[in-house]
Design an enzyme around this catalytic site. Structure first.
Site, PDB file in Angstrom:
ATOM      1  N   ASP A   1       2.368  11.824   4.348  1.00 41.79           N
ATOM      2  CA  ASP A   1       2.843  12.200   2.835  1.00 41.79           C
ATOM      3  C   ASP A   1       2.021  13.273   2.104  1.00 41.79           C
ATOM      4  O   ASP A   1       2.582  13.852   1.317  1.00 41.79           O
ATOM      5  CB  ASP A   1       3.145  10.940   2.146  1.00 41.79           C
ATOM      6  CG  ASP A   1       4.594  10.268   2.332  1.00 41.79           C
ATOM      7  OD1 ASP A   1       5.223  11.016   3.129  1.00 41.79           O
ATOM      8  OD2 ASP A   1       4.825   9.352   1.812  1.00 41.79           O
TER       9      ASP A   1
ATOM     10  N   VAL B   1       0.698  -1.038   0.009  1.00 42.56           N
ATOM     11  CA  VAL B   1      -0.070   0.176  -0.044  1.00 42.56           C
ATOM     12  C   VAL B   1       1.033   1.208  -0.042  1.00 42.56           C
ATOM     13  O   VAL B   1       0.375   2.112  -0.648  1.00 42.56           O
ATOM     14  CB  VAL B   1      -0.909  -0.052   1.250  1.00 42.56           C
ATOM     15  CG1 VAL B   1      -1.786   1.258   1.465  1.00 42.56           C
ATOM     16  CG2 VAL B   1      -1.993  -1.329   1.389  1.00 42.56           C
ATOM     17  N   ALA B   2       2.025   1.104   0.903  1.00 48.50           N
ATOM     18  CA  ALA B   2       2.838   2.302   0.891  1.00 48.50           C
ATOM     19  C   ALA B   2       3.706   2.535  -0.349  1.00 48.50           C
ATOM     20  O   ALA B   2       3.589   3.619  -0.631  1.00 48.50           O
ATOM     21  CB  ALA B   2       3.755   1.989   1.964  1.00 48.50           C
TER      22      ALA B   2
ATOM     23  N   ASP C   1      -2.179  37.084 -33.641  1.00 46.06           N
ATOM     24  CA  ASP C   1      -3.048  37.913 -34.433  1.00 46.06           C
ATOM     25  C   ASP C   1      -2.618  39.206 -34.106  1.00 46.06           C
ATOM     26  O   ASP C   1      -2.097  39.364 -32.814  1.00 46.06           O
ATOM     27  CB  ASP C   1      -4.452  38.209 -33.782  1.00 46.06           C
ATOM     28  CG  ASP C   1      -5.407  37.109 -34.756  1.00 46.06           C
ATOM     29  OD1 ASP C   1      -4.808  36.461 -35.582  1.00 46.06           O
ATOM     30  OD2 ASP C   1      -6.536  36.664 -34.288  1.00 46.06           O
TER      31      ASP C   1
HETATM   32  P1  ATP Z   1      -5.609  40.363 -37.455  1.00 47.11           P
HETATM   33  O1  ATP Z   1      -5.432  39.133 -38.461  1.00 47.11           O
HETATM   34  O2  ATP Z   1      -4.390  40.605 -37.039  1.00 47.11           O
HETATM   35  O3  ATP Z   1      -6.771  40.357 -36.586  1.00 47.11           O
HETATM   36  P2  ATP Z   1      -6.941  41.828 -39.450  1.00 47.11           P
HETATM   37  O4  ATP Z   1      -8.123  42.476 -38.571  1.00 47.11           O
HETATM   38  O5  ATP Z   1      -6.255  43.171 -40.199  1.00 47.11           O
HETATM   39  O6  ATP Z   1      -5.759  41.559 -38.531  1.00 47.11           O
HETATM   40  P3  ATP Z   1      -8.536  40.329 -40.869  1.00 47.11           P
HETATM   41  O7  ATP Z   1      -9.836  40.287 -39.918  1.00 47.11           O
HETATM   42  O8  ATP Z   1      -8.163  38.915 -41.524  1.00 47.11           O
HETATM   43  O9  ATP Z   1      -7.507  40.561 -40.351  1.00 47.11           O
HETATM   44  O10 ATP Z   1      -8.855  41.256 -42.116  1.00 47.11           O
HETATM   45  C1  ATP Z   1      -8.075  41.156 -43.214  1.00 47.11           C
HETATM   46  C2  ATP Z   1      -8.230  42.673 -44.068  1.00 47.11           C
HETATM   47  O11 ATP Z   1      -9.486  42.874 -44.394  1.00 47.11           O
HETATM   48  C3  ATP Z   1      -8.056  43.874 -42.746  1.00 47.11           C
HETATM   49  O12 ATP Z   1      -6.714  44.140 -42.954  1.00 47.11           O
HETATM   50  C4  ATP Z   1      -8.646  44.861 -43.624  1.00 47.11           C
HETATM   51  O13 ATP Z   1      -7.931  45.435 -44.444  1.00 47.11           O
HETATM   52  C5  ATP Z   1      -9.911  44.070 -44.133  1.00 47.11           C
HETATM   53  N1  ATP Z   1     -11.062  44.250 -43.269  1.00 47.11           N
HETATM   54  C6  ATP Z   1     -11.051  43.841 -41.958  1.00 47.11           C
HETATM   55  N2  ATP Z   1     -12.180  43.940 -41.329  1.00 47.11           N
HETATM   56  C7  ATP Z   1     -13.163  44.503 -42.396  1.00 47.11           C
HETATM   57  C8  ATP Z   1     -14.527  44.957 -42.598  1.00 47.11           C
HETATM   58  N3  ATP Z   1     -15.336  44.855 -41.540  1.00 47.11           N
HETATM   59  N4  ATP Z   1     -14.751  45.368 -43.589  1.00 47.11           N
HETATM   60  C9  ATP Z   1     -14.052  45.323 -44.657  1.00 47.11           C
HETATM   61  N5  ATP Z   1     -12.810  45.176 -44.813  1.00 47.11           N
HETATM   62  C10 ATP Z   1     -12.202  44.586 -43.525  1.00 47.11           C
END
Ligand code: ATP
Length: 910
Positions: free
Chosen positions: A716, A281-282, A328
Site C-alpha cells: 500500500d 495494524v492494517a 505590491d
Molecule cells: P509599492 O507599495 O507598490 O511597493 P511604492 O514603492 O510606491 O509602491 P512605498 O515604498 O510605500 O510604495 O512608497 C510610497 C511613496 O513614497 C512612493 O510612491 C514614492 O512617491 C515615495 N518614495 C518611495 N521611495 C522613496 C525614497 N527612497 N525617497 C523618497 N520618496 C520615496
C-alpha cells in the site's frame, strides 16, 4: 574575545580590533581574519546519529503492536508469521528513515537559500556579502529592515532603533546611540552603543564595527540553549492526526469485536488473536501522517525550484485555498527596473509651460540650467543608494536617479558629497512618504527633501524659477497637480524634490524644485498571471504606496482594474469605518497611497468577507500585515530581513507570476494528499470489511495475519506515495474556484468515493475467497450456505488456495485502484502514465511481490499460499480489475455531466 567594547570609545575599539581605516579592512586582511576566526555562523545543534535515528523509527505504537503480534506468534510456534512480522517492521523502519532523510535534505537546502546578507565597507567601497564572511574589525552598514549580522560597536547612528527580543525578550525596539558611553557591567539590553547579532533594525541607519562573530557573539553564547523550534504541524496534518486517532480507536474496537466473535464461535483463539492484531495494524492508517509529511516536504523543494521559499509548512496548504491575492505594485507587478524618463524643474513646469512635451535625456554633461542643476543636486544628495564598481545597492528608484545624474550631471555624486557633506537626515519612511538630508555649505546649511510629489507640494510655499524663489499661488499649485496627474496617468512613478535653507527637519515651508518621472514597466508575465487568477476565481488586488493615477494606469494594463471606481486611496480609507471598508473591499481592485498600517485594515476587511488572503510585502512596517494575512509573502530581493522573518514564504525573484505558480502548487498538493488519503482509507476499509464479513458469517478467516501485514505495509505505502507526488494538470487545477478554508478532505464526493471503493474491494476479495468452495458445492449439487461453505473450507488445501485467491485479489485490486485514483474524472487510457514513474514502479513492484509470494516456493511456504495456474491468474486479474472498470464508468459519467454543465453555462451565457 571577551572585551567589553561597550565601555570603549570608538577609537579604542578600532585600535583593539586593528581596524582604524575609515574605508574598512582590505580584502586581503578580511581573508586572513576569516581563516583565523572562521565563518560568522552559529553552530547547528548536534544532529542525532544514524543509530539514534534508526532507534527512533521503532519508538512507535504501531511497532509495539507488531512486536506483541510477533511474540504471540513465537509462543504459538508460528515462526513463519514471526519472521514476516520482523521483516515488515524492519522495512517500515527503513522506509521511515528514507522519508525522514528526504524531508530533512529538502529543508537543509532551503536553509542555504535563506542565507543572510550584510552590507560591509571594505577597500573604501560598500558591498553586499554573505553575512557568514564577516570578520572582527569589519565595518557594517545598517539600515531599517536589516538584521544585525554580527555583534557591532556602533560608530555612527542616525535615529537607529533595534528590536532585540531574541536576546532580551523585550519586543519593543530600543534606541541606539553611537555616542553613548556605557559603564562596566551594564546589561545587554541597556548597551545603546552596541548592536547584537540576530536583532533587527526597525528604523534609522548606522555604521558599526564587528566586535564578535559566530559563536563568540552574545547570541552565540546562548545559542546552545536555544533549541530549534520543532516543525509545526500543518492544519491538514493535525486534522489527519485526529482522524487517524479516531479511526484507530474504531479499528481496535472492531478488531476486539472480531476477536470476541471468534472466541464465541469457539475458533482457534491463538490464531484469531494474531489475525485480530494484524487487522488492527492494517486498519490503523499509520501511513497517513508520513505520506502527508513527505508530500509537503517534496513540494517545498519543488517550490524552491520555482523561486518560492516556504518558511512555514502550513502555508503550502493554505495557498491552495487562497481567494484574494494582495500585491505590491513596485517590483512585484512591475519590473522594478526604473529609468528616469523626465526631470522637470519647477521653472520649466510653471513658467515655460512645457505641458505634454517629453524631453529625452542626453543633452550632454554640463549643459544645464541652474534650476535643473539644483533639482538634480537634490535628487543625488537626498539619496541613500550606492552605485559603484562592486555593484548596485539600494532602492531601484534612487539608483535610477543616480544613473541619470551620472549621465547628465556636471559633477559626480562623490564630488557633490565632498562639497556638501551630509550632517543629518530623516530617513525615508513609507508612512511619511518622503526623506530629508541636511548638508553643510560654505556659508551654512541646506536641506533637501524628496518624496511623493503631492506630499512634497503640500509642504512647499515657494518654488525656484530662474535662480530665484517665487510664491506658490493657488493656480500654480493646481497646474503642478495637473502635471503630476498627467505624468502619473501615463503609468510613470513621479517623485518631487524641495529645498529648505537651514535645518529642514520640519519639512515645512520649503522651496519646490521640481519633479522626476520614472518608468517602471509592468512585468509581461504578470498580466497572464492575473488572467489565470481570474479563471481560478482568485481576485487580484493592488496595494501600493504610489499615486492613484500611476497605480490605476498600471492596474489597467495588467487587467486588475477597469476604472477609477475600483480605486480607493489612503486618504479615503482613513474616512471609512471598518464596516464601510468591509463593503468597499468586496469590489476594490486598487488601493493607492496607502501606508503600511492601512494594509492591516485591508487584510482584516477582506478576511471578514470570508476571503483567504495572500499578501505581499517588503518593508519593515509590512511585518504586521504579512502576519495578519493567511499567507504572508515577502520579497526575496528587495524585501527587508524583518519582512522575510514575518512572512510565510519568500519569493526569490520578487515576481507576481511566481505567486500563481505557488498557488497552483498549493492546490496540487492538496489534491494529491486528498487522493492518497482516500486511497489509503478505502483500501484499509476494504480489508476490514473483507475480514469482518467472513468472520461474522462464521467462515474461516479469508486472510492470514501475514497476508494482511504484507498488503498493508508493503504493497500500500508506495502507491500512496506515488499518488501524493503525482503531477497535476496545472491548467485544470486553476479552473476551479478555491476550496473553502475548512473544507474537509471527504467533501465533494470524497466520502462516497472512500466507501464505494472500500465496499467494492471487499466484495471482490470475498468473491475470490468463496470462488473455490462455491464451485465445489455447485459441482456436488449442494446448497450454498455459510455452514456448507465453512465445511468445504475446513479442508486445509482448499482453505490455502482460497486464501491465496483473496490475498491476490486484495493486493492487485488496490494497485488498480491506485492507478485510477490519479484522476477520478479521466479515463486511464487518457492519462499520461509516464508522468508518474513512481506509480509505474509501485504497480510493477506490487505485481512482482504478489507473484513472488505465490510462485516462489520459499515464500509460498512462509505465507502458506498455493501456487496458481495461468487460468487462475487470469480470472483473479479480471476480478481485481473491478475498481478500474468502476473508475472508467464513473469517469465517463463525470465527463458527460461536465460537458452538459459547460453547454448549459454557454447557453445561459449567450
Ligand atoms: P509599492 O507599495 O507598490 O511597493 P511604492 O514603492 O510606491 O509602491 P512605498 O515604498 O510605500 O510604495 O512608497 C510610497 C511613496 O513614497 C512612493 O510612491 C514614492 O512617491 C515615495 N518614495 C518611495 N521611495 C522613496 C525614497 N527612497 N525617497 C523618497 N520618496 C520615496
Amino acid at each position: 574575545m571577551a572585551e567589553a567594547f561597550e565601555t570603549k570609545t570608538t577609537e579604542e575599539t578600532g585600535r583593539l580590533l586593528h581596524s582604524t581605516d575609515p574605508g574598512g579592512l582590505s580584502a586581503e586582511e578580511a581573508r586572513k581574519r576569516l581563516e583565523q576566526y572562521g565563518p560568522n555562523r552559529l553552530q547547528e545543534p548536534e544532529q542525532p546519529g544514524f543509530f539514534s535515528r534508526l532507534l527512533s523509527q521503532f519508538m512507535d505504537p504501531l511497532i509495539y503492536v507488531l512486536a506483541a503480534a510477533g511474540v504471540i506468534s513465537v509462543f504459538l510456534g508460528e515462526i513463519g508469521d514471526a519472521c514476516i512480522i520482523a521483516a515488515v517492521a524492519a522495512l517500515n523502519g527503513a522506509v521511515g528513515m528514507i522519508q525522514e532523510g528526504k524531508a530533512k535534505r529538502a529543508l537543509d537546502a532551503l536553509k542555504k537559500m535563506t542565507r543572510l546578507k550584510a552590507v560591509v565597507r571594505r577597500d573604501q567601497t560598500d558591498q553586499e556579502i554573505d553575512a557568514a564572511e564577516l570578520v572582527p574589525g569589519d565595518l557594517v552598514v545598517l539600515d531599517a529592515g536589516r538584521q544585525v549580522p554580527a555583534d557591532l560597536r556602533l560608530l555612527w547612528t542616525e535615529s537607529l532603533r533595534a528590536e532585540e527580543s531574541a536576546l532580551t525578550g523585550e519586543a519593543a525596539p530600543v534606541h541606539k546611540d553611537a555616542g553613548f558611553s556605557a559603564a562596566a557591567g551594564l546589561p545587554v539590553g541597556d548597551r545603546k552603543n552596541m548592536a547584537y547579532m540576530s536583532s533587527n533594525v526597525t528604523a534609522g541607519r548606522g555604521l558599526g564595527m564587528v566586535t564578535a562573530t559566530g559563536m563568540d557573539t552574545e547570541i552565540g553564547r546562548i545559542a546552545r540553549l536555544i533549541r530549534e523550534a520543532p516543525m509545526e504541524a500543518t492544519p491538514l496534518q493535525k486534522r489527519l492526526g485526529d482522524l487517524g486517532g479516531a479511526l484507530s480507536i474504531l479499528a481496535v474496537a472492531l478488531c476486539a469485536a472480531l476477536f470476541g466473535l471468534a472466541v464465541w464461535q469457539k475458533r482457534d483463539v491463538g490464531e484469531m488473536l494474531i489475525t485480530a492484531i494484524s487487522l488492527a495494524v492494517a486498519a490503523v492508517p499509520e501511513g497517513l501522517p508520513a505520506v502527508v509529511t513527505i508530500v509537503l516536504a517534496l513540494s517545498v523543494s519543488r517550490m524552491a525550484r520555482v523561486h518560492t521559499i516556504v518558511r512555514r509548512l502550513p502555508s503550502v496548504e493554505t495557498l491552495g485555498a487562497v481567494s484574494v491575492v494582495c500585491s505590491d505594485k513596485t517590483g512585484t507587478l512591475t519590473m522594478n527596473r526604473m529609468t528616469v524618463e523626465e526631470v522637470l524643474d519647477a521653472g520649466e513646469l510653471l513658467d515655460e509651460g512645457v505641458s505634454g512635451r517629453r524631453r529625452r535625456p542626453g543633452r550632454g554633461k554640463g549643459a544645464m540650467a541652474p534650476g535643473q542643476e539644483e533639482l538634480l543636486r537634490a535628487f543625488v544628495l537626498c539619496n541613500d543608494a550606492e552605485l559603484n564598481k562592486k555593484g548596485r545597492i539600494g532602492d531601484p528608484g534612487e539608483l535610477a536617479l543616480l544613473e541619470y545624474a551620472e549621465k547628465e550631471g556636471p559633477w559626480t555624486k562623490g564630488e557633490l558629497e565632498r562639497q556638501l557633506p551630509r550632517t543629518a537626515e530623516r530617513a525615508f519612511d513609507p508612512e511619511r512618504k518622503r526623506m530629508t538630508t541636511v548638508h553643510r555649505t560654505e556659508t551654512g546649511i541646506v536641506s533637501y527633501t524628496k518624496g511623493a510629489p503631492d506630499v512634497i507640494l503640500e509642504r512647499c510655499s515657494r518654488y525656484l524659477s530662474g535662480g530665484g524663489e517665487r510664491p506658490l499661488t493657488g493656480s500654480s499649485r493646481r497646474r503642478l497637480q495637473d502635471r503630476i496627474s498627467w505624468l502619473s496617468s501615463q503609468g510613470l512613478r513621479v517623485l518631487g524634490a524641495a529645498r529648505s535653507d537651514g535645518d529642514g527637519r520640519k519639512e515645512e515651508d520649503m522651496v519646490f524644485l521640481g519633479l522626476a518621472a520614472m518608468a517602471d514597466p509592468p512585468r509581461p508575465e504578470a498580466a497572464h498571471a492575473v488572467a489565470m487568477f481570474k479563471r481560478a476565481h482568485v481576485r487580484t488586488v493592488m496595494i501600493t504606496g504610489d499615486h492613484r493615477d500611476t497605480a490605476l494606469a498600471i492596474a489597467r494594463r495588467l487587467g486588475i482594474a477597469e476604472d477609477g471606481t475600483q480605486c480607493i486611496s489612503g486618504a479615503e480609507l482613513d474616512r471609512l469605518d471598518d464596516a464601510a471598508l468591509k463593503e468597499r473591499a468586496e469590489t476594490a481592485a486598487v488601493f493607492s497611497r496607502v501606508s503600511p498600517d492601512h494594509k492591516v485594515r485591508i487584510v482584516r476587511a477582506l478576511k471578514e468577507n470570508g476571503s483567504i488572503v495572500a499578501m505581499t510585502g517588503d518593508g519593515v512596517n509590512d511585518a504586521p500585515s504579512l502576519k495578519a494575512a493567511d499567507v504572508g509573502i515577502a520579497m526575496g530581493q528587495t524585501g527587508t530581513d524583518v519582512a522575510k522573518q514575518a512572512a510565510d514564504m519568500v519569493l526569490t525573484d520578487d515576481n507576481f507570476a511566481t505567486i500563481e505558480k505557488a498557488i497552483e502548487e498549493g492546490r496540487g498538493v492538496y489534491e494529491n494528499i486528498k487522493k492518497a488519503v482516500i486511497f489509503l482509507l478505502s483500501s484499509n476499509f476494504g480489508e476490514i470489511m473483507t475480514m469482518f464479513t467472513a468472520i461474522a458469517l462464521s467462515l474461516p478467516s479469508p486472510l492470514k495475519a501475514s497476508h494482511i501485514l504484507w498488503i498493508n505495509l508493503i504493497t500500500d505505502s508506495l502507491p500512496a506515495l506515488a499518488l501524493g507526488t503525482d503531477k497535476n494538470d496545472g491548467p485544470a487545477l486553476m479552473e476551479e474556484p478555491p476550496r473553502g478554508k475548512d473544507e474537509s478532505l471527504f467533501s465533494r464526493g470524497g466520502m462516497v468515493c472512500t466507501l464505494f471503493y472500500g465496499f467494492l474491494i471487499a466484495v471482490i476479495s470475498l468473491a475470490a475467497f468463496l470462488r473455490l468452495p462455491v464451485g465445489i458445492l455447485a459441482a456436488e449439487g449442494k446448497r450454498i450456505t455459510a455452514e456448507s461453505l465453512s465445511l468445504v473450507l475446513g479442508d486445509p488445501v482448499v482453505l490455502a488456495r482460497s486464501q491465496t485467491y483473496a490475498f491476490t485479489v486484495l493486493g492487485l485490486s488496490q494497485l488498480f485502484h491506485a492507478v485510477g485514483m490519479r484522476d477520478v474524472g479521466r479515463s486511464v487510457f487518457r492519462m499520461n502514465h509516464l508522468e508518474n514513474r513512481l506509480m509505474l514502479a509501485a504497480a510493477a513492484l506490487g505485481v512482482l511481490l504478489q507473484v513472488l509470494v505465490t510462485e516462489n516456493s520459499r515464500l509460498v511456504a512462509l505465507f502458506q499460499t498455493a501456487a496458481l495456474s495461468g487460468t487462475e491468474w487470469r480470472e483473479l486479474l479480471f476480478l481485481a480489475a473491478a475498481p478500474l472498470a468502476a473508475h472508467e464508468l464513473l469517469a465517463g459519467l463525470s465527463r458527460i455531466s461536465g460537458a452538459r454543465g459547460t453547454a448549459e453555462k454557454e447557453r445561459s451565457g449567450s
